[in-house]
Design a protein around this motif. Structure first.
Motif, PDB file in Angstrom:
ATOM      1  N   THR A   1      16.278  -6.643   8.364  1.00 30.59           N
ATOM      2  CA  THR A   1      16.691  -6.951   7.153  1.00 30.59           C
ATOM      3  C   THR A   1      15.765  -7.425   6.113  1.00 30.59           C
ATOM      4  O   THR A   1      14.982  -8.026   6.532  1.00 30.59           O
ATOM      5  N   ALA A   2      16.075  -7.217   4.803  1.00 31.26           N
ATOM      6  CA  ALA A   2      15.236  -7.761   3.817  1.00 31.26           C
ATOM      7  C   ALA A   2      15.098  -9.111   3.862  1.00 31.26           C
ATOM      8  O   ALA A   2      13.662  -9.541   3.541  1.00 31.26           O
ATOM      9  N   SER A   3      15.845  -9.716   4.122  1.00 31.70           N
ATOM     10  CA  SER A   3      15.663 -11.489   4.308  1.00 31.70           C
ATOM     11  C   SER A   3      14.765 -11.752   5.486  1.00 31.70           C
ATOM     12  O   SER A   3      13.792 -12.655   5.239  1.00 31.70           O
ATOM     13  N   TYR A   4      14.986 -11.141   6.392  1.00 29.62           N
ATOM     14  CA  TYR A   4      13.901 -11.192   7.633  1.00 29.62           C
ATOM     15  C   TYR A   4      12.639 -10.931   7.405  1.00 29.62           C
ATOM     16  O   TYR A   4      11.732 -11.532   7.735  1.00 29.62           O
ATOM     17  N   LEU A   5      12.562  -9.730   6.681  1.00 26.46           N
ATOM     18  CA  LEU A   5      11.057  -9.075   6.169  1.00 26.46           C
ATOM     19  C   LEU A   5      10.478 -10.154   5.330  1.00 26.46           C
ATOM     20  O   LEU A   5       9.309 -10.396   5.511  1.00 26.46           O
ATOM     21  N   SER A   6      11.378 -10.797   4.339  1.00 23.89           N
ATOM     22  CA  SER A   6      10.757 -11.680   3.670  1.00 23.89           C
ATOM     23  C   SER A   6      10.128 -12.864   4.353  1.00 23.89           C
ATOM     24  O   SER A   6       9.091 -13.386   4.060  1.00 23.89           O
ATOM     25  N   ARG A   7      11.108 -13.440   5.202  1.00 25.94           N
ATOM     26  CA  ARG A   7      10.473 -14.635   6.172  1.00 25.94           C
ATOM     27  C   ARG A   7       9.096 -14.004   7.195  1.00 25.94           C
ATOM     28  O   ARG A   7       8.310 -14.850   7.161  1.00 25.94           O
TER      29      ARG A   7
ATOM     30  N   LEU B   1      11.722  -1.019   2.754  1.00 27.67           N
ATOM     31  CA  LEU B   1      11.211  -1.096   4.117  1.00 27.67           C
ATOM     32  C   LEU B   1      12.370  -1.567   5.091  1.00 27.67           C
ATOM     33  O   LEU B   1      12.428  -1.231   6.089  1.00 27.67           O
ATOM     34  N   ALA B   2      13.355  -2.536   4.611  1.00 28.64           N
ATOM     35  CA  ALA B   2      14.371  -2.857   5.157  1.00 28.64           C
ATOM     36  C   ALA B   2      15.093  -1.600   5.629  1.00 28.64           C
ATOM     37  O   ALA B   2      15.570  -1.447   7.007  1.00 28.64           O
ATOM     38  N   ALA B   3      15.296  -0.597   4.745  1.00 31.61           N
ATOM     39  CA  ALA B   3      16.199   0.614   4.891  1.00 31.61           C
ATOM     40  C   ALA B   3      15.466   1.367   6.144  1.00 31.61           C
ATOM     41  O   ALA B   3      15.855   2.105   7.010  1.00 31.61           O
TER      42      ALA B   3
ATOM     43  N   SER C   1       7.478  -2.942  16.618  1.00 30.12           N
ATOM     44  CA  SER C   1       7.673  -1.589  16.756  1.00 30.12           C
ATOM     45  C   SER C   1       8.442  -1.100  15.737  1.00 30.12           C
ATOM     46  O   SER C   1       7.843   0.246  15.149  1.00 30.12           O
ATOM     47  N   SER C   2       9.369  -1.224  15.304  1.00 32.34           N
ATOM     48  CA  SER C   2      10.267  -0.532  14.097  1.00 32.34           C
ATOM     49  C   SER C   2       9.439  -0.720  12.700  1.00 32.34           C
ATOM     50  O   SER C   2       9.501   0.155  12.035  1.00 32.34           O
ATOM     51  N   LEU C   3       8.528  -1.949  12.467  1.00 29.98           N
ATOM     52  CA  LEU C   3       7.881  -1.991  11.428  1.00 29.98           C
ATOM     53  C   LEU C   3       6.573  -1.004  11.596  1.00 29.98           C
ATOM     54  O   LEU C   3       6.434  -0.277  10.197  1.00 29.98           O
ATOM     55  N   CYS C   4       6.145  -0.916  12.646  1.00 25.66           N
ATOM     56  CA  CYS C   4       5.042   0.391  12.780  1.00 25.66           C
ATOM     57  C   CYS C   4       5.536   1.510  12.573  1.00 25.66           C
ATOM     58  O   CYS C   4       4.873   2.383  11.727  1.00 25.66           O
ATOM     59  N   ARG C   5       6.640   2.053  12.986  1.00 22.83           N
ATOM     60  CA  ARG C   5       7.119   3.153  12.666  1.00 22.83           C
ATOM     61  C   ARG C   5       7.424   3.549  11.065  1.00 22.83           C
ATOM     62  O   ARG C   5       7.039   4.542  10.602  1.00 22.83           O
ATOM     63  N   ALA C   6       8.218   2.565  10.802  1.00 22.43           N
ATOM     64  CA  ALA C   6       8.583   2.592   9.287  1.00 22.43           C
ATOM     65  C   ALA C   6       7.197   2.431   8.102  1.00 22.43           C
ATOM     66  O   ALA C   6       7.425   3.225   7.197  1.00 22.43           O
ATOM     67  N   LEU C   7       6.268   1.781   8.637  1.00 22.23           N
ATOM     68  CA  LEU C   7       5.054   1.571   7.675  1.00 22.23           C
ATOM     69  C   LEU C   7       4.051   2.732   8.296  1.00 22.23           C
ATOM     70  O   LEU C   7       3.222   3.014   7.741  1.00 22.23           O
ATOM     71  N   LYS C   8       4.357   3.360   9.208  1.00 24.42           N
ATOM     72  CA  LYS C   8       3.601   4.704   9.811  1.00 24.42           C
ATOM     73  C   LYS C   8       2.301   3.938   9.962  1.00 24.42           C
ATOM     74  O   LYS C   8       0.930   4.661   9.624  1.00 24.42           O
ATOM     75  N   ALA C   9       2.022   3.126  10.973  1.00 27.77           N
ATOM     76  CA  ALA C   9       0.919   2.110  11.230  1.00 27.77           C
ATOM     77  C   ALA C   9       0.884   2.071  12.657  1.00 27.77           C
ATOM     78  O   ALA C   9       1.819   2.090  13.229  1.00 27.77           O
ATOM     79  N   ASP C  10      -0.476   2.277  13.127  1.00 25.03           N
ATOM     80  CA  ASP C  10      -0.921   2.087  14.343  1.00 25.03           C
ATOM     81  C   ASP C  10      -0.568   0.785  14.953  1.00 25.03           C
ATOM     82  O   ASP C  10      -0.884  -0.408  14.339  1.00 25.03           O
ATOM     83  N   PRO C  11       0.133   0.371  15.823  1.00 23.50           N
ATOM     84  CA  PRO C  11       0.478  -1.006  16.317  1.00 23.50           C
ATOM     85  C   PRO C  11      -0.883  -1.874  16.858  1.00 23.50           C
ATOM     86  O   PRO C  11      -1.101  -3.047  16.708  1.00 23.50           O
ATOM     87  N   LYS C  12      -2.022  -0.972  17.076  1.00 21.75           N
ATOM     88  CA  LYS C  12      -3.269  -1.485  17.194  1.00 21.75           C
ATOM     89  C   LYS C  12      -3.707  -2.529  16.080  1.00 21.75           C
ATOM     90  O   LYS C  12      -4.564  -3.402  16.096  1.00 21.75           O
ATOM     91  N   LEU C  13      -3.287  -2.000  15.191  1.00 19.17           N
ATOM     92  CA  LEU C  13      -3.736  -2.678  13.497  1.00 19.17           C
ATOM     93  C   LEU C  13      -3.463  -4.090  13.769  1.00 19.17           C
ATOM     94  O   LEU C  13      -4.104  -5.038  13.376  1.00 19.17           O
ATOM     95  N   PHE C  14      -2.524  -4.698  14.353  1.00 16.73           N
ATOM     96  CA  PHE C  14      -1.934  -6.103  14.467  1.00 16.73           C
ATOM     97  C   PHE C  14      -2.855  -6.697  15.638  1.00 16.73           C
ATOM     98  O   PHE C  14      -2.885  -7.947  15.779  1.00 16.73           O
TER      99      PHE C  14
ATOM    100  N   ASP D   1       1.041  -1.411  -0.001  1.00 15.19           N
ATOM    101  CA  ASP D   1      -0.162   0.084   0.010  1.00 15.19           C
ATOM    102  C   ASP D   1       0.896   1.259  -0.027  1.00 15.19           C
ATOM    103  O   ASP D   1       0.659   2.236  -0.530  1.00 15.19           O
ATOM    104  N   ARG D   2       1.988   1.263   0.430  1.00 18.36           N
ATOM    105  CA  ARG D   2       2.795   2.263   0.681  1.00 18.36           C
ATOM    106  C   ARG D   2       3.878   2.448  -0.319  1.00 18.36           C
ATOM    107  O   ARG D   2       4.817   3.298  -0.544  1.00 18.36           O
ATOM    108  N   ASN D   3       3.768   1.454  -1.197  1.00 18.08           N
ATOM    109  CA  ASN D   3       4.858   1.283  -2.398  1.00 18.08           C
ATOM    110  C   ASN D   3       6.251   1.171  -2.017  1.00 18.08           C
ATOM    111  O   ASN D   3       6.976   1.757  -2.609  1.00 18.08           O
ATOM    112  N   LEU D   4       6.448   0.270  -1.001  1.00 16.56           N
ATOM    113  CA  LEU D   4       7.714   0.240  -0.773  1.00 16.56           C
ATOM    114  C   LEU D   4       8.013  -1.590  -0.861  1.00 16.56           C
ATOM    115  O   LEU D   4       7.304  -2.172  -0.992  1.00 16.56           O
ATOM    116  N   SER D   5       9.384  -1.521  -1.446  1.00 16.20           N
ATOM    117  CA  SER D   5       9.884  -2.743  -1.892  1.00 16.20           C
ATOM    118  C   SER D   5      10.311  -3.340  -0.237  1.00 16.20           C
ATOM    119  O   SER D   5      10.486  -2.660   0.371  1.00 16.20           O
TER     120      SER D   5
END
Length: 96
Positions: free
Chosen positions: A32-38, A25-27, A53-66, A17-21
């Motif tokens: 790491t991209a391999s961990y994200l893939s897993r 997202l890893a950056a 938490s790192s993913l939520c910040r990077a994706l600008k997503a509310d942790p409640k979504l999970f 949705d955020r047009n990220l590879s």
């Protein structure tokens, strides 16, 4: 609260949705991209709170979504094109 979507599905949906590879997202997240893939392929579904938490910040997503099924339903709502004039502004034409 119950959840119906897996962490894998939520992360992949938000990333696309955020047009990220995966590399983008890893950056942004420091994961790491391999961990994200897993994670996205449900190979490593038990992620730590720090990674989440790192993913939520990077994706600008509310942790409640999970955690909240009602929020997850909003994430995958189909678009109603009855009022197409509203959606036209989101469509860009390639002028090349």
């Amino acid at each position: 609260m119950t959840t119906t979507m897996s962490i894998a599905t939520i992360v992949r949906t938000l990333r696309i949705d955020r047009n990220l590879s995966l590399r983008d997202l890893a950056a942004l997240s420091g994961v790491t991209a391999s961990y994200l893939s897993r994670i996205e392929n449900d190979i490593k579904p038990n992620i730590t709170i720090n990674v989440l938490s790192s993913l939520c910040r990077a994706l600008k997503a509310d942790p409640k979504l999970f955690l909240d099924d009602d929020l997850q339903k909003v994430l995958v709502q189909p678009i109603d094109f009855k009022d197409f004039s509203y959606y036209k502004r989101f469509i860009t034409k390639d002028e090349n």
